[in-house]
Enzyme design. Structure first.
Site, short mmCIF file in Angstrom:
data_model
loop_
_atom_site.label_atom_id
_atom_site.label_comp_id
_atom_site.label_asym_id
_atom_site.label_seq_id
_atom_site.Cartn_x
_atom_site.Cartn_y
_atom_site.Cartn_z
N GLU A 205 0.82 -1.21 0.00
CA GLU A 205 0.00 0.00 0.00
C GLU A 205 0.85 1.26 0.00
O GLU A 205 0.33 2.36 0.16
CB GLU A 205 -0.93 0.01 1.21
N LYS A 337 -15.86 -1.85 4.54
CA LYS A 337 -15.29 -2.04 3.21
C LYS A 337 -16.43 -2.52 2.32
O LYS A 337 -16.99 -3.60 2.55
CB LYS A 337 -14.22 -3.13 3.26
O1 LIG Z 1 -6.74 -5.46 6.42
C1 LIG Z 1 -7.04 -4.36 5.94
O2 LIG Z 1 -7.60 -3.54 6.66
C2 LIG Z 1 -6.80 -4.04 4.49
C3 LIG Z 1 -6.20 -2.69 4.27
O3 LIG Z 1 -5.00 -2.49 4.98
O4 LIG Z 1 -6.02 -5.03 3.87
P1 LIG Z 1 -6.68 -6.00 2.79
O5 LIG Z 1 -7.38 -5.15 1.79
O6 LIG Z 1 -5.55 -6.80 2.22
O7 LIG Z 1 -7.66 -6.85 3.54
MG LIG Z 2 -7.66 -4.90 8.47
#
Ligand SMILES: O=C(O)[C@@H](CO)OP(=O)(O)O
Ligand SMILES: [Mg+2]
Length: 433
Positions: A205, A337
């Site tokens: 990231e 998310k």
């Molecule tokens: O774990 C998380 O919060 C995300 C962002 O850092 O990672 P990933 O999108 O790989 O789940």
């Molecule tokens: Mg996370």
């Protein structure tokens, strides 16, 4: 009807890790249109919506032809002539058409791209920025950012156990100032790494590659970077960690590779509590695994008064899981998310459920991103209070931070920075480091 959906189309594009992803375009009868792209996680909770990838893997370099076909075939058909202003109806058509609890028929990557593209098309039709369309007449606050300085875990070959070492500046007063502070700390951390002979590039990231011998060494380096940039740790700038402990699970415990230890749930909680006493930590995400409700409740009871305890893989943006966790007092904040849920409607339901329970809400990017800036609009328009996008040095991340600057500018004298007000009600009490 001018806002009836006239066409839905998807193509395969490429994300920030060079992996294929889905981009959707939605056109309304009036000619208004919207476009959005699906992000992708590397550290994924078992209970999140499935991304369809050709070859059946959840993450990697294979194509997304099956998800693209789902958009261009059954999804386009199901949404034909539906009023795009009715996001709940749009999303329920996709949920019903898919027919599974985890979007494994259409793919969460197909449904999330379409769901967000529909919202953009309505904003275009109404001549409004998306954040304003989502907020309606309600007052909104510019979200407090959590920004990554070191990236570890699944985003850096598991070089550190902790996945994200981030900073927060709740007293910054504006996004403009918060980003300025972050830039200074980010560059100071890079210089400190160079001085220590530890500079070794960047993680997935964009945070510095974590070339440390212990998790504590990373925390100490972060504190000295904050000081080197001219700020007071624990006053101007705080630390936020994503432990992503789901990735550390080993049997019934957790394997800390850097510290060379296998810890029980109680012991990993002890460890994180100790870190929160030794370092100016304001927020901790996923300190235990996705099913460890007792561990989440344990850490919340011990430090939840002063530290934000976020569920990510633990809650997977699911309103039902948020409600259950709140009942068990397991956490005090939810990471939102949209692609964990698969549609805007479901993600918003998780956010609203958390808000009603007095929990904090953080709209978050994934480790695989594109130039899509939708989450900057969601975090503001939904009045989430906080946003997490990754680091401060890669364009797929900067696109979101820069969009927030434009939103703050558009709000003019009405712009209000969420700051500490975006934290859970119980957090922010006096604590000395
Ligand atoms: O774990 C998380 O919060 C995300 C962002 O850092 O990672 P990933 O999108 O790989 O789940
Ligand atoms: Mg996370």
């Amino acid at each position: 009807m001018k806002t009836g959906i006239a066409s839905v189309f998807a193509r395969q594009i490429w994300d920030s890790r060079g992996c294929p992803t889905v981009e959707a375009e939605v056109t309304l009868a009036s000619g208004a249109s919207g476009r959005a792209a699906a992000p992708a996680g590397a550290s994924r909770g078992e209970y999140e919506a499935i991304d369809l990838r050709d070859g059946g893997i959840a993450f990697g370099g294979k194509g997304v032809g099956r998800a693209v076909d789902a958009v261009n075939g059954p999804i386009a058909k199901a949404l034909q002539a539906v009023d795009a202003r009715d996001q709940a109806l749009v999303d329920s058509r996709m949920i019903e058409g898919d027919g599974t609890s985890n979007k494994s028929v259409f793919g969460g990557n197909a449904t999330v791209a379409v769901s967000m593209a529909v919202a953009h098309a309505v904003a275009d039709a109404e001549g409004l920025p998306l954040w304003r369309l989502l907020a309606g007449d309600r007052h909104v606050r510019i979200p407090l950012p959590e920004i990554q300085i070191f990236g570890g875990g699944a985003h850096a070959g598991r070089r550190t156990d902790v996945q994200d070492f981030m900073i927060m500046a709740p007293q910054a007063g504006s996004i403009r100032r918060a980003l300025e502070i972050t830039g200074n700390v980010y560059h100071a951390a890079g210089a400190a790494m160079e001085d220590a002979g530890l500079l070794a590039g960047t993680a997935d990231e964009g945070g510095w590659w974590p070339n440390f011998d212990s998790n504590e060494a990373a925390l100490s380096m972060l504190v000295s970077a904050i000081e080197r940039a001219g700020y007071r740790p624990g006053e101007d700038v705080f630390i936020s960690l994503d432990i992503a402990a789901n990735e550390l699970r080993s049997g019934t415990g957790y394997q800390l590779n850097l510290d060379g230890e296998k810890l029980s749930s109680d012991e990993i909680v002890d460890r994180v509590v100790r870190w929160s006493e030794d370092y100016p930590i304001l927020s901790v995400e996923d300190p235990v695994g996705q099913d460890d409700t007792a561990g989440m409740a344990n850490i919340t009871a011990r430090i939840g008064e002063t530290v934000q305890i976020i569920g990510d893989d633990f809650l997977v943006t699911d309103a039902g899981r948020v409600a259950k966790a709140a009942e068990a007092a397991a956490g005090n904040a939810v990471l939102v998310k949209v692609n964990q849920a698969g549609t805007l409607t479901e993600a918003r339901a998780a956010l609203e459920t958390a808000r009603e329970l007095g929990w904090a809400t953080i709209v978050s990017a994934r480790s695989g991103e594109t130039e899509d800036v939708t989450i900057a609009h969601l975090a503001t328009g939904w009045n989430a209070g906080q946003i997490k996008v990754g680091s401060f040095a890669r364009s797929e991340r900067m696109a979101k931070w820069n969009e927030l600057l434009r939103i703050e500018e558009a709000l003019g004298s009405n712009a209000e920075f969420a700051g500490a007000g975006g934290l859970p009600r119980r957090v922010g009490k006096e604590k000395a480091w």
